[in-house]
Design a protein around this motif. Structure first.
Motif, short mmCIF file in Angstrom:
data_model
loop_
_atom_site.label_atom_id
_atom_site.label_comp_id
_atom_site.label_asym_id
_atom_site.label_seq_id
_atom_site.Cartn_x
_atom_site.Cartn_y
_atom_site.Cartn_z
N ILE A 102 41.53 34.82 35.85
CA ILE A 102 40.22 35.64 35.98
C ILE A 102 39.52 34.86 36.89
N ILE A 103 38.90 35.72 38.14
CA ILE A 103 38.21 34.89 38.75
C ILE A 103 36.81 35.90 38.92
N TYR A 104 35.88 35.07 38.86
CA TYR A 104 34.21 35.48 38.65
C TYR A 104 33.95 35.31 40.28
N SER A 105 33.55 36.58 40.65
CA SER A 105 32.87 36.64 42.10
C SER A 105 31.83 37.70 42.31
N LYS A 106 31.33 37.59 43.33
CA LYS A 106 30.20 38.60 43.61
C LYS A 106 30.35 39.25 45.12
N PRO A 107 29.74 40.28 45.51
CA PRO A 107 29.89 40.74 46.64
C PRO A 107 29.10 40.02 47.86
N GLY A 108 29.74 39.71 48.86
CA GLY A 108 29.27 38.97 49.94
C GLY A 108 29.42 37.21 49.88
N CYS A 109 30.01 36.93 48.78
CA CYS A 109 30.67 35.66 48.51
C CYS A 109 31.87 35.34 49.54
N ASP A 110 31.60 34.78 50.55
CA ASP A 110 32.91 34.37 51.15
C ASP A 110 33.81 33.39 50.64
N PRO A 111 33.44 32.22 49.98
CA PRO A 111 34.44 31.42 49.13
C PRO A 111 35.12 32.17 48.08
N CYS A 112 34.31 33.47 47.61
CA CYS A 112 35.15 34.09 46.70
C CYS A 112 36.37 34.66 47.08
N GLN A 113 35.88 35.54 48.53
CA GLN A 113 36.83 36.19 49.08
C GLN A 113 38.08 35.37 49.24
N VAL A 114 37.79 34.35 50.15
CA VAL A 114 38.88 33.37 50.60
C VAL A 114 39.99 32.91 49.35
N LEU A 115 39.24 32.49 48.57
CA LEU A 115 39.87 32.02 47.23
C LEU A 115 40.83 33.13 46.59
N LYS A 116 40.20 34.11 46.47
CA LYS A 116 40.83 35.38 45.82
C LYS A 116 42.10 35.76 46.62
N ARG A 117 41.73 35.80 48.03
CA ARG A 117 43.03 35.99 48.80
C ARG A 117 44.00 35.23 49.05
N LYS A 118 43.77 33.99 48.73
CA LYS A 118 44.74 32.88 48.70
C LYS A 118 45.78 32.84 47.46
N ILE A 119 44.84 33.13 46.35
CA ILE A 119 45.59 33.01 45.11
C ILE A 119 46.60 34.40 45.08
N LYS A 120 45.86 35.46 45.29
CA LYS A 120 46.74 36.78 45.35
C LYS A 120 47.99 36.50 46.33
N GLY A 121 47.91 35.86 47.39
CA GLY A 121 48.96 35.42 48.16
C GLY A 121 50.04 34.65 47.66
N LEU A 122 49.50 33.75 46.94
CA LEU A 122 50.44 32.96 46.27
C LEU A 122 51.09 33.52 45.16
N ILE A 123 50.56 34.41 44.40
CA ILE A 123 51.19 35.25 43.44
C ILE A 123 52.28 36.40 44.05
N ASP A 124 51.70 36.81 45.15
CA ASP A 124 52.78 37.66 45.79
C ASP A 124 54.17 36.92 46.36
N ARG A 125 53.86 35.65 46.80
CA ARG A 125 55.06 34.82 47.51
C ARG A 125 55.80 34.33 45.98
N ALA A 126 55.36 34.27 45.01
CA ALA A 126 56.02 33.87 43.86
C ALA A 126 57.23 34.64 43.36
N GLU A 127 56.93 35.87 44.12
CA GLU A 127 58.10 36.70 43.80
C GLU A 127 59.43 36.44 44.50
N PHE A 128 59.36 35.64 45.39
CA PHE A 128 60.47 35.26 46.12
C PHE A 128 60.77 33.73 46.18
N VAL A 129 59.82 32.91 46.03
CA VAL A 129 60.05 31.45 45.79
C VAL A 129 59.54 31.18 44.18
N GLN A 130 60.68 30.20 43.82
CA GLN A 130 60.53 30.18 42.34
C GLN A 130 58.99 29.19 42.30
#
Length: 140
Positions: free
Chosen positions: A47-75
């Protein structure tokens, strides 16, 4: 009018998008696993707590989402994880608790939210993945 999350158009997912809505205020991100091997049920709810306009929130959320998506193909331990975003502006208690300290990352363990050590949003995706794997392994 609220901004539409990427991967969504007029309240409906764009073809191929890997996001799904749990409620009107929560966006749960993770692989839908239809195209890959079945890895079992969700074990970790991040669970990521964030707020609108928070660039660090968006960057971290995007990276974690990408890692979760990548985990479908990489153990990875992240193949058993989902990511839920909570906007602190929509809840007075969250606003009072987190205020300017967002992004805050938590993991739901046994029905209780456990705050994870702060991740550097500027770190590489691989470094964040390694850190998350160590943290999630220690929660078992």
């Amino acid at each position: 009018m609220k901004a539409v999350p990427s991967g969504w158009r007029l309240g409906r997912p764009v073809a191929g998008a890997k996001a799904r809505v749990r409620s009107t205020t929560r966006l749960v991100m993770g692989s839908d696993r239809r195209g890959g091997a079945e890895t079992g049920p969700e074990k970790y709810r991040l669970i990521i707590y964030s707020k609108p306009g928070c660039d660090p929130c968006q960057v971290l959320k995007r990276k974690i989402k990408g890692l979760i998506d990548r985990a479908e193909f990489v153990q990875s331990i992240l193949s058993q994880a989902t990511l839920e975003e909570r906007n602190i502006m929509e809840n007075h208690e969250w606003m009072a608790e987190y205020g300017e300290s967002v992004p805050v990352l938590k993991c739901l363990v046994g029905g209780e939210e456990v705050t994870l050590p702060r991740l550097n949003h500027r770190g590489t995706a691989d470094r964040i993945e390694k850190h998350l794997e160590e943290l999630l392994s220690s929660l078992q």
